[in-house]
Motif scaffolding. Structure first.
Motif, PDB file in Angstrom:
ATOM      1  N   PRO A   1     -57.855  13.134 -60.380  1.00 23.23           N
ATOM      2  CA  PRO A   1     -57.675  11.705 -59.795  1.00 23.23           C
ATOM      3  C   PRO A   1     -58.158  10.501 -60.353  1.00 23.23           C
ATOM      4  O   PRO A   1     -58.833  10.506 -61.052  1.00 23.23           O
ATOM      5  N   ARG A   2     -57.333   9.304 -60.223  1.00 26.49           N
ATOM      6  CA  ARG A   2     -57.164   7.829 -60.598  1.00 26.49           C
ATOM      7  C   ARG A   2     -57.773   6.884 -59.665  1.00 26.49           C
ATOM      8  O   ARG A   2     -57.746   6.855 -58.463  1.00 26.49           O
ATOM      9  N   VAL A   3     -58.749   5.814 -60.137  1.00 28.99           N
ATOM     10  CA  VAL A   3     -59.325   5.111 -59.061  1.00 28.99           C
ATOM     11  C   VAL A   3     -58.671   4.119 -59.514  1.00 28.99           C
ATOM     12  O   VAL A   3     -58.209   3.680 -60.539  1.00 28.99           O
ATOM     13  N   GLY A   4     -58.733   3.312 -58.794  1.00 30.19           N
ATOM     14  CA  GLY A   4     -58.065   1.867 -58.541  1.00 30.19           C
ATOM     15  C   GLY A   4     -56.494   2.070 -58.383  1.00 30.19           C
ATOM     16  O   GLY A   4     -55.750   3.135 -57.693  1.00 30.19           O
ATOM     17  N   LEU A   5     -56.118   0.865 -58.304  1.00 28.75           N
ATOM     18  CA  LEU A   5     -54.350   0.373 -57.963  1.00 28.75           C
ATOM     19  C   LEU A   5     -53.390   0.913 -60.098  1.00 28.75           C
ATOM     20  O   LEU A   5     -54.011   0.629 -60.454  1.00 28.75           O
TER      21      LEU A   5
ATOM     22  N   GLY B   1     -50.419   2.633 -66.232  1.00 29.00           N
ATOM     23  CA  GLY B   1     -50.311   2.291 -64.377  1.00 29.00           C
ATOM     24  C   GLY B   1     -50.844   1.788 -63.849  1.00 29.00           C
ATOM     25  O   GLY B   1     -50.261   1.480 -62.813  1.00 29.00           O
ATOM     26  N   THR B   2     -51.317   0.734 -64.364  1.00 35.80           N
ATOM     27  CA  THR B   2     -51.938  -0.261 -63.400  1.00 35.80           C
ATOM     28  C   THR B   2     -50.695  -1.397 -63.541  1.00 35.80           C
ATOM     29  O   THR B   2     -49.832  -1.782 -64.539  1.00 35.80           O
ATOM     30  N   PRO B   3     -51.205  -2.508 -62.641  1.00 38.65           N
ATOM     31  CA  PRO B   3     -50.176  -3.272 -61.856  1.00 38.65           C
ATOM     32  C   PRO B   3     -50.340  -4.526 -63.772  1.00 38.65           C
ATOM     33  O   PRO B   3     -51.032  -4.310 -64.403  1.00 38.65           O
ATOM     34  N   PRO B   4     -49.097  -5.198 -63.900  1.00 34.58           N
ATOM     35  CA  PRO B   4     -47.993  -5.410 -62.644  1.00 34.58           C
ATOM     36  C   PRO B   4     -47.352  -4.603 -63.249  1.00 34.58           C
ATOM     37  O   PRO B   4     -47.092  -3.615 -63.208  1.00 34.58           O
ATOM     38  N   PHE B   5     -46.015  -4.238 -61.282  1.00 32.95           N
ATOM     39  CA  PHE B   5     -45.078  -3.371 -61.969  1.00 32.95           C
ATOM     40  C   PHE B   5     -43.531  -4.371 -61.468  1.00 32.95           C
ATOM     41  O   PHE B   5     -43.470  -5.502 -60.995  1.00 32.95           O
ATOM     42  N   ASP B   6     -42.848  -3.435 -62.256  1.00 29.93           N
ATOM     43  CA  ASP B   6     -41.522  -3.359 -61.407  1.00 29.93           C
ATOM     44  C   ASP B   6     -40.536  -3.205 -60.508  1.00 29.93           C
ATOM     45  O   ASP B   6     -40.474  -1.059 -60.085  1.00 29.93           O
TER      46      ASP B   6
ATOM     47  N   LEU C   1     -40.750  -8.771 -61.257  1.00 27.97           N
ATOM     48  CA  LEU C   1     -42.131  -9.069 -61.468  1.00 27.97           C
ATOM     49  C   LEU C   1     -43.368  -8.718 -60.413  1.00 27.97           C
ATOM     50  O   LEU C   1     -43.120  -9.714 -59.574  1.00 27.97           O
ATOM     51  N   VAL C   2     -44.438  -8.081 -59.700  1.00 26.63           N
ATOM     52  CA  VAL C   2     -45.030  -7.821 -58.479  1.00 26.63           C
ATOM     53  C   VAL C   2     -46.494  -7.547 -59.516  1.00 26.63           C
ATOM     54  O   VAL C   2     -46.827  -6.183 -60.469  1.00 26.63           O
ATOM     55  N   PHE C   3     -47.050  -8.600 -59.269  1.00 27.29           N
ATOM     56  CA  PHE C   3     -48.361  -8.051 -58.836  1.00 27.29           C
ATOM     57  C   PHE C   3     -49.932  -8.180 -57.869  1.00 27.29           C
ATOM     58  O   PHE C   3     -49.657  -8.987 -56.851  1.00 27.29           O
ATOM     59  N   PRO C   4     -49.234  -6.522 -57.603  1.00 24.79           N
ATOM     60  CA  PRO C   4     -50.136  -6.739 -56.005  1.00 24.79           C
ATOM     61  C   PRO C   4     -51.242  -7.386 -55.412  1.00 24.79           C
ATOM     62  O   PRO C   4     -51.996  -7.304 -56.766  1.00 24.79           O
TER      63      PRO C   4
ATOM     64  N   ARG D   1     -50.405  -0.699 -51.575  1.00 17.82           N
ATOM     65  CA  ARG D   1     -50.824   0.748 -51.778  1.00 17.82           C
ATOM     66  C   ARG D   1     -49.563   1.361 -52.034  1.00 17.82           C
ATOM     67  O   ARG D   1     -48.270   0.423 -52.068  1.00 17.82           O
ATOM     68  N   VAL D   2     -50.129   2.450 -52.779  1.00 13.21           N
ATOM     69  CA  VAL D   2     -48.716   2.840 -53.712  1.00 13.21           C
ATOM     70  C   VAL D   2     -49.111   3.990 -53.489  1.00 13.21           C
ATOM     71  O   VAL D   2     -49.403   5.269 -52.751  1.00 13.21           O
TER      72      VAL D   2
END
Length: 94
Positions: A13-17, A49-54, A65-68, A73-74
């Motif tokens: 499990p990972r913590v955070g987005l 896998g941390t932000p930003p995401f395409d 390009l998104v900085f959530p 949520r993912v």
């Protein structure tokens, strides 16, 4: 000693987005009646896998390009070639 999940090929499990390509980003609406947006994550810029995401938005098909923010949520899907029960094994003929 390894954890049971690790023995079965599951991720820790990972913590955070965080996200992987193929996951879905869901952003809540900003006002009452606004349904929000969702889209497929088509690119990540950091190995963890941390932000930003395409993200390819489902309503427009555009990739941005998104900085959530905190309203995002993912929805995670199993990595390609696996299921919730573990790795997919190739079928063989007997």
């Amino acid at each position: 000693m390894t954890a049971t999940g690790e023995r079965q090929g599951q991720e820790k499990p990972r913590v955070g987005l965080w996200a992987r390509v193929g996951d879905r980003l869901i952003v809540a609406g900003a006002t009452v009646g606004d349904e929000g947006r969702d889209g497929e994550i088509v690119g990540v810029h950091h190995p963890d896998g941390t932000p930003p995401f395409d993200v390819r938005w489902s309503d427009t098909g555009r990739v941005t390009l998104v900085f959530p923010g905190p309203d995002a949520r993912v929805h995670h899907f199993p990595p390609h070639g696996t299921t919730a029960a573990g790795p997919v094994k190739a079928a063989t003929r007997s």
